[in-house]
Scaffold this motif. Sequence first.
Motif, short mmCIF file in Angstrom:
data_model
loop_
_atom_site.label_atom_id
_atom_site.label_comp_id
_atom_site.label_asym_id
_atom_site.label_seq_id
_atom_site.Cartn_x
_atom_site.Cartn_y
_atom_site.Cartn_z
N LEU A 1 7.48 2.24 -54.55
CA LEU A 1 6.40 1.14 -55.07
C LEU A 1 5.28 1.01 -53.83
O LEU A 1 4.24 0.66 -54.32
CB LEU A 1 7.31 -0.15 -54.71
N ALA A 2 5.47 1.35 -52.73
CA ALA A 2 4.42 1.07 -51.71
C ALA A 2 3.24 2.53 -51.82
O ALA A 2 2.25 1.95 -51.65
CB ALA A 2 5.03 1.40 -50.21
N VAL A 3 3.67 3.56 -52.23
CA VAL A 3 2.84 4.61 -52.09
C VAL A 3 2.22 5.26 -53.45
O VAL A 3 1.12 6.03 -53.51
CB VAL A 3 3.34 5.93 -51.29
N PRO B 1 0.33 3.20 -47.90
CA PRO B 1 0.72 2.05 -48.16
C PRO B 1 -0.51 1.58 -49.21
O PRO B 1 -1.64 1.66 -48.71
CB PRO B 1 1.16 1.03 -47.31
N GLU B 2 0.00 1.25 -50.55
CA GLU B 2 -1.07 0.83 -51.62
C GLU B 2 -1.17 -0.73 -51.49
O GLU B 2 -0.07 -1.42 -51.32
CB GLU B 2 -0.86 1.52 -52.64
N GLY B 3 -2.34 -1.04 -52.08
CA GLY B 3 -2.10 -2.62 -52.54
C GLY B 3 -2.26 -3.61 -51.41
O GLY B 3 -1.69 -4.73 -51.47
N MET C 1 6.47 -1.83 -46.25
CA MET C 1 5.50 -2.43 -47.05
C MET C 1 6.03 -2.45 -48.42
O MET C 1 5.69 -3.16 -49.24
CB MET C 1 4.29 -1.64 -47.01
N GLY C 2 7.04 -1.33 -48.89
CA GLY C 2 7.40 -1.52 -50.24
C GLY C 2 8.53 -2.48 -50.37
O GLY C 2 8.67 -3.20 -51.38
#
Length: 441
Positions: free
Chosen positions: A194-196, A354-356, A374-375
């Motif tokens: 979910l994070a990347v 980490p995205e978002g 982060m996820g």
Amino acid sequence: MLKSNIVIGLDIGTTKVCVVVAEKDDLGKLNVLGKGRANSEGLQRATVVNINKTVDAISKAVADAERESSIKIKGVNVGISGAHVHCIYSNSEVSVNQSGIVNESDVRRFLEKAKTNIRYLDIDHEIIHVIPQEFIVDDQEGVLDPIGMAGMIMRGSAYIVVGLRTKIRNIKQCIEKAGLEVNAMTFEPVASGLAVMKESEKRSGTVVIDIGGGTTEVAIYIDGAIRYSEVIKVAANDVTHDVAFGVKALNDVAEDVKIRYGCAWTKLLEEDEEITIDGIEGRPRKSLPKSSLTVIIEARMMEIFELVRDIIKRSGYYEYLNAGAIITGGGSLLPGTVELARDILGLDVRTGYPEGVSGGIKDAVNNPMYATVMGLVAHSLENSLYQEHGMAEPSSAGQQAAACDLPQSDSAAAGADPSQESQQPAGNKFVDRLKKFWDQL
């Protein structure tokens, strides 16, 4: 009463414990308010082996995060992993309600029946997640959002994540001894993915490889859903131990040498150089060629990616990974890791960050080693696992925590009854609604 939009992620790893405090911004992205980190000495291969040391590490990381964010942390979404966690496919079929239009209650019954249809789940295991794979409404296949569709029968399959009850209990016990509450537990490969991952990668087919300290986690995503996962008991700590054995040095010295001079692929070495390292307990310093260090590291990293390759091929999804592989975690940071993975896996490979993350101290967590935590924060946000008791309280520093007037939706953190139907607007995307079911079930 105003509702908090503060979410907390807790990653209890083999080498480190990380805590991140974040809030949702106006665009629904993460604004990082604070983080804490402590060395972890109470786990081996993602399994608790020393309660007191784990509690101390959690307490230290939480204290740092509270001090930085000015938020008093109460409940957390904690990651769980390890070789004891495995996944089971389960088929399910339910009749649509009397209206003939699929609603959220039908989907809940579908997921509940998927749980009860599991075979060979003994009393030693418990369910962590129930993740739907696909829906078939009457003869309409490939349905992503069945709610609102007309039909008589809804069929499909779910991906159920289970783990050993005793090991899950030990994690919960550590958190409670640290004065916290467990709002939810999330399978770490789900969190890392979910994070990347970008949405295009998730739809196209990709494998996320999280190389941690004690374990390497593999998760395969096809058509927007997780299809296969496995945990390998070989990871970054094994590289450090190999270096320590090869150069006859203490583990701390070997870790420092690995980080400062390490390379995962010998083909990247253009020039050799001499590396000087400290001797053990006052013994004379010693030197070795960088090429020798690289050979040691490369051998273990090759083993990791060969095991990953075997997992992918065994899953049957190798040919569907159009978006290739994403490597993340602290063990992905050595130079040459992407190139070595690309060579062994035969896939396009990139490093996952980490995205978002929109603001706050985002630079402090812009590192693959924070992908899991982060996820966990992102998963908390999607499941509305906000700070318990409605308001995020200020920390002992006395500063007021951020809060907003968004209503808190049904969640395990709020003590919601899974039998009650969601009060979300019907227009919300199904995938967002569905993620709330995971922790309710």
